[in-house]
Design a protein around this motif. Structure first.
Motif, PDB file in Angstrom:
ATOM      1  N   SER A 127      -8.517   0.471   6.254  1.00  0.00           N
ATOM      2  CA  SER A 127      -7.842   0.315   5.228  1.00  0.00           C
ATOM      3  C   SER A 127      -7.582   1.549   4.365  1.00  0.00           C
ATOM      4  O   SER A 127      -6.547   1.860   3.821  1.00  0.00           O
ATOM      5  N   HIS A 128      -8.830   2.446   4.580  1.00  0.00           N
ATOM      6  CA  HIS A 128      -8.542   3.777   4.020  1.00  0.00           C
ATOM      7  C   HIS A 128      -7.256   4.576   4.369  1.00  0.00           C
ATOM      8  O   HIS A 128      -6.321   5.129   3.537  1.00  0.00           O
ATOM      9  N   ALA A 129      -6.948   4.570   5.917  1.00  0.00           N
ATOM     10  CA  ALA A 129      -5.767   5.140   6.011  1.00  0.00           C
ATOM     11  C   ALA A 129      -4.650   4.622   5.504  1.00  0.00           C
ATOM     12  O   ALA A 129      -3.588   5.259   5.474  1.00  0.00           O
ATOM     13  N   GLU A 130      -4.323   3.136   5.504  1.00  0.00           N
ATOM     14  CA  GLU A 130      -3.279   2.450   4.861  1.00  0.00           C
ATOM     15  C   GLU A 130      -3.111   2.701   3.383  1.00  0.00           C
ATOM     16  O   GLU A 130      -2.177   3.143   2.891  1.00  0.00           O
ATOM     17  N   GLU A 131      -4.103   3.157   2.714  1.00  0.00           N
ATOM     18  CA  GLU A 131      -4.150   3.502   1.222  1.00  0.00           C
ATOM     19  C   GLU A 131      -3.663   4.864   1.008  1.00  0.00           C
ATOM     20  O   GLU A 131      -2.889   4.932   0.156  1.00  0.00           O
TER      21      GLU A 131
END
Ligand code: SAM
Ligand code: SF4
Length: 463
Positions: A53-57
């Motif tokens: 999810s961090h990559a998408e954030e």
């Protein structure tokens, strides 16, 4: 003619770096110039990652920034491509900043979509409607043509190129989004791959890295012959001009020893293996749907080392997978201590929408526990690497030079004509030394004078 300017950003893995490079080359050939500042661009293209999810954030935070730029620059076109584009589809178009959404299988259309959006300012979505179908031959053929037409050295590493040997993944590890955004496992034809590598070699490429999510699962049947990764390694080895061949990523399940035998026999194949374990606990490996036990994994490493004694091995781990107890984590620590990796990558479990783990399991390991396990595992690996790297002291190693080290300002002994350079050994160790920048893309010998857990430091050996 009014020259258009593009700003390209890339998040994620090697596969994304390859795709970004292909898109940048296609834009350049269509007459675009590049800028390192989004605010100066006519079009901003963002290659995205959905693995955590961090990559998408990070992508959403960039899109927020682009939304601001757009307020004062109405004509700016923003194209989001790659895994997030496939995962979110037209939902992404609802973001104020976004004009174009383009999945990984639609990359050949991207420059056309950009040109069109510049003319008519309308939004466009191009993603696969049935991403898990193996019968998207038009898409696969278009991707083959696109890849062959636009592959080149990667911008930041002269004379090195990535070459995809297979698309997608059929493994469905419980935590992983890749099968849903990159589609099914489809191997490219060996003659297409070899033709592409021949062209790369003619353009001066010295090292190719063969890419796939499970490269050892490469299979291509033509007539009555089936080709595997080992066959491909022999074929690539025959290409004049290519000096080093790497492949990533390996999967511990069904890893045929013929691949290690090819590595031992073929001097061009680098003795380096990236083979993620993900956990040292059989219970967790089962819940992850990885398809092997810890003992089978260690047996694989032993086989690799018996056949290729010089091999260096790297691993990946996920900490805090649902249900991971202290005992499970201790099993992972034990595996890391026993595996003697060159290095390993550790990730905190991140629930991904649509995956089996997100659907069926509760993300019950608190974030502070994930963080602690992450730090602890990395610290253990750091001790192992620091100790093991000392064996290089006083040794001469062959290095393929990548270019200037990003941390070169830290080097007090640096002279203007001898900046700090960075390169890698065949076994993938990072080597830092001083030398003329013209060495980028060349093989040199470096005598190692100092080591740390992550880096070998040395001096050019001209003798
Ligand atoms: N295909 C490769 C394999 O099976 O080992 C790796 C592909 S994945 C893009 C790269 C790494 O990201 C994995 O090895 C895994 O450690 C990590 N990863 C994948 N999904 C994750 C998730 N949901 N949360 C945390 N890490 C994840
Ligand atoms: Fe994801 Fe597992 Fe496939 Fe690797 S093998 S890409 S971790 S599903």
């Amino acid at each position: 003619m009014n020259v258009k300017t593009a700003h390209v950003r890339s998040f994620g893995c090697q596969m994304n770096k390859l795709d970004t490079n292909l898109v940048a080359n296609a834009l350049a050939r269509a007459g675009f110039k590049f800028t390192s500042r989004a605010s100066e661009a006519d079009v901003v293209l963002v290659n995205t990652c959905s693995v955590r999810s961090h990559a998408e954030e990070r992508v959403f935070s960039l899109l927020g920034h682009l939304k601001h730029i757009k307020k004062s620059k109405k004509g700016l076109i923003v194209a989001v491509f790659g895994c997030m584009a496939q995962r979110l589809g037209k939902e992404l178009l609802e973001h104020e900043a976004v004009n174009i959404v383009c999945g990984p299988a639609q990359l050949p259309q991207l420059v056309g979509l950009v040109s069109k959006a510049m003319e008519n300012k309308a939004g466009a979505v191009a993603v696969s409607s049935n991403i898990r179908s193996k019968h998207r031959w038009e898409e696969f053929n278009a991707l083959d043509d696109f890849e062959c037409a636009y592959d080149s050295a990667l911008g930041e590493t002269p004379r090195q190129a990535y070459v995809r040997i297979m698309h997608g993944c059929d493994n469905f590890c419980a935590y992983c989004v890749v099968p849903y955004v990159r589609g099914p496992e489809v191997s490219r034809a060996p003659e297409t791959i070899i033709e592409q590598i021949r062209k790369l070699a003619e353009s001066g490429i010295k090292q190719v890295t063969l890419l796939g999510q499970k490269v050892n699962a490469y299979r291509y049947t033509a007539g009555d012959r089936t080709y595997g990764l080992a066959d491909l390694l022999y074929m690539v080895s025959d290409v004049d001009g290519i000096e080093w061949i790497r492949f990533v990523t390996g999967h511990p399940k069904n890893f045929g020893v013929e691949i290690f035998e090819a590595m031992a026999e073929l001097p061009k194949v680098c003795p380096y293996l990236h083979v993620p374990a993900q956990s040292g606990s059989d219970r967790i490996l089962k819940a992850m749907n990885r398809g092997y036990t810890c003992a089978e994994y260690l047996e694989l490493l032993d086989k690799a080392r018996a056949i290729v004694p010089t091999i260096a091995i790297a691993g990946d781990f996920i900490v805090g997978f649902p249900g991971e107890s202290e005992e499970d984590f201790e099993a992972t620590v034990k595996l890391v201590k026993r595996a003697e990796y060159k290095n390993c990558f550790v990730f905190k479990y991140s629930p991904r929408p649509g995956t089996r783990a997100e659907d069926k399991l509760i993300d019950d390991v608190p974030m502070e526990v994930k963080k602690r396990r992450n730090t602890e595992l990395l610290a253990i690996q750091e001790q192992i690497s620091a100790r093991s790297n000392k064996k290089f002291l006083g040794q001469k190693v062959k290095v393929l030079v990548e270019g200037m080290s990003k941390k070169s300002h830290l080097n007090s002994t640096e002279k203007p004509d001898q900046p700090q350079l960075i390169g890698r050994t065949a076994t993938d160790y990072i080597v830092v030394f001083n030398g003329p920048v013209e060495l980028a893309g060349r093989f040199v010998d470096v005598k190692i004078t100092r080591t740390s857990a992550l880096t070998l430091f040395g001096e050019l050996d001209n003798g």
